[in-house]
Scaffold this motif. Structure first.
Motif, PDB file in Angstrom:
ATOM      1  N   GLU A 149      -6.921  -0.394   6.412  1.00 52.59           N
ATOM      2  CA  GLU A 149      -7.750  -1.284   5.601  1.00 52.59           C
ATOM      3  C   GLU A 149      -8.967  -0.390   4.816  1.00 52.59           C
ATOM      4  O   GLU A 149      -9.101  -0.774   3.800  1.00 52.59           O
ATOM      5  CB  GLU A 149      -8.028  -2.471   6.191  1.00 52.59           C
ATOM      6  CG  GLU A 149      -7.063  -3.453   6.630  1.00 52.59           C
ATOM      7  CD  GLU A 149      -6.334  -3.809   5.555  1.00 52.59           C
ATOM      8  OE1 GLU A 149      -6.815  -3.888   4.410  1.00 52.59           O
ATOM      9  OE2 GLU A 149      -5.163  -4.126   5.935  1.00 52.59           O
ATOM     10  N   ARG A 150      -9.604   0.492   5.565  1.00 53.27           N
ATOM     11  CA  ARG A 150     -10.799   0.947   5.089  1.00 53.27           C
ATOM     12  C   ARG A 150     -10.622   2.560   5.186  1.00 53.27           C
ATOM     13  O   ARG A 150     -10.250   3.094   6.075  1.00 53.27           O
ATOM     14  CB  ARG A 150     -12.013   0.322   5.918  1.00 53.27           C
ATOM     15  CG  ARG A 150     -12.361  -0.906   5.792  1.00 53.27           C
ATOM     16  CD  ARG A 150     -13.320  -1.543   6.683  1.00 53.27           C
ATOM     17  NE  ARG A 150     -12.865  -1.073   8.205  1.00 53.27           N
ATOM     18  CZ  ARG A 150     -13.416  -1.459   9.426  1.00 53.27           C
ATOM     19  NH1 ARG A 150     -14.517  -2.089   9.098  1.00 53.27           N
ATOM     20  NH2 ARG A 150     -13.020  -1.331  10.452  1.00 53.27           N
ATOM     21  N   ARG A 164      -5.093   1.272   2.534  1.00 50.42           N
ATOM     22  CA  ARG A 164      -4.786   0.236   1.633  1.00 50.42           C
ATOM     23  C   ARG A 164      -5.787   0.246   0.261  1.00 50.42           C
ATOM     24  O   ARG A 164      -5.296   0.016  -0.726  1.00 50.42           O
ATOM     25  CB  ARG A 164      -4.788  -1.232   2.301  1.00 50.42           C
ATOM     26  CG  ARG A 164      -4.088  -2.218   1.469  1.00 50.42           C
ATOM     27  CD  ARG A 164      -4.323  -3.571   2.235  1.00 50.42           C
ATOM     28  NE  ARG A 164      -3.716  -3.511   3.666  1.00 50.42           N
ATOM     29  CZ  ARG A 164      -2.412  -3.414   3.841  1.00 50.42           C
ATOM     30  NH1 ARG A 164      -1.457  -3.588   2.642  1.00 50.42           N
ATOM     31  NH2 ARG A 164      -1.680  -3.291   4.947  1.00 50.42           N
ATOM     32  N   ILE A 165      -6.930   0.240   0.502  1.00 50.81           N
ATOM     33  CA  ILE A 165      -8.011   0.137  -0.534  1.00 50.81           C
ATOM     34  C   ILE A 165      -8.958   1.065  -0.442  1.00 50.81           C
ATOM     35  O   ILE A 165      -9.978   1.058   0.204  1.00 50.81           O
ATOM     36  CB  ILE A 165      -8.563  -1.350  -0.503  1.00 50.81           C
ATOM     37  CG1 ILE A 165      -7.777  -2.328  -0.412  1.00 50.81           C
ATOM     38  CG2 ILE A 165      -9.764  -1.299  -1.689  1.00 50.81           C
ATOM     39  CD1 ILE A 165      -8.392  -3.954  -0.431  1.00 50.81           C
ATOM     40  N   SER A 219     -11.928   3.641  -0.975  1.00 46.93           N
ATOM     41  CA  SER A 219     -13.159   3.537  -1.783  1.00 46.93           C
ATOM     42  C   SER A 219     -13.707   4.655  -2.422  1.00 46.93           C
ATOM     43  O   SER A 219     -14.583   4.686  -3.446  1.00 46.93           O
ATOM     44  CB  SER A 219     -14.495   3.556  -0.562  1.00 46.93           C
ATOM     45  OG  SER A 219     -14.285   4.642   0.255  1.00 46.93           O
TER      46      SER A 219
END
Length: 235
Positions: A187-188, A215-216, A218
């Motif tokens: 996720e991170r 997934r996402i 930064s």
């Protein structure tokens, strides 16, 4: 996570004192069927190490010295050999300074110290350099005799569960001959280097193949890098 030297060292250490004689040293090594032992002072601080090699070198030097013709001037190497030949106590025969480790040091680091210095055993000392145990090559190598399944369970149930904060993290772990492959989606992005480093630190892991995605992200996420060099986190 990776174990440290204190967890695998032998606590019951056979030791010698500086004044112990050559014959007593030979008897001690033979009685305990060991190839070396630390030498300690009256405060139990390690001052050197005696090995079978040191004892054999002394006997060889005595034999060579007996055959040599006396010369008034000797080269430094000859003087050193003569000193070894006439050595009669542990303090005169020991190799010094002793290469030691502390109990909190990682096993992989201790193994690298052994390899660098070409030694078979490392006295383990406390913060005041007092002898508390000894770690041999056999002690350290036992860590790397773990099965692939044991390694997989630790990576999955301890490293990933801890870093990702939940047991149902969804990351697939496979291990073959210590080579560990991670596949799944995180996720991170910040978890990625933590997962890779944590996996490298598991005892028995010899390498990590990163098949993880984020997934996402930064920011730009490149391939995760473990420690440089094939021996960075294992021996």
């Amino acid at each position: 996570m990776a174990r440290n030297v204190g967890e695998v060292m032998t606590h019951d250490v056979v030791e010698a004192r500086r004044e112990m004689s050559f014959k007593d040293l030979v008897r001690l090594l033979d009685r305990h069927r060991i190839s070396g032992l630390p030498v300690v002072d009256d405060d139990d601080k390690v001052v050197g190490v005696i090995s079978r090699t040191d004892l054999i070198r002394r006997q060889a030097a005595r034999s060579a010295n007996a055959r040599a013709r006396p010369f008034p001037s000797l080269r430094r190497s000859a003087r050193r050999a003569a000193a070894v030949a006439h050595a009669t106590t542990a303090g005169e025969l020991m190799s010094t300074p002793a290469i030691t480790v502390h109990p909190e040091q990682r096993i992989a680091d201790a193994a690298r110290v052994m390899e660098r210095h070409g030694v078979e055993r490392l006295p383990v000392v406390d913060e005041e350099d007092r002898l508390i145990g000894i770690a041999t090559r056999r002690d350290l190598l036992r860590v790397f005799l773990r099965t692939d399944d044991e390694i997989r369970r630790e990576v999955r149930d301890e490293v990933l569960a801890h870093v990702l904060g939940r047991p149902d993290h969804g990351v697939a772990v496979s291990v073959r001959d210590g080579m560990t492959t991670l596949e799944g989606t995180l996720e991170r992005s910040g978890d990625l280097p933590l997962v890779i480093r944590g996996t490298y630190r598991v005892d028995g892991v010899v390498g990590v193949v990163n098949g993880l995605t984020v997934r996402i992200p930064s920011g730009p996420v490149g391939p995760a890098k473990g420690p440089k060099g094939p021996g960075a986190e294992h021996c």
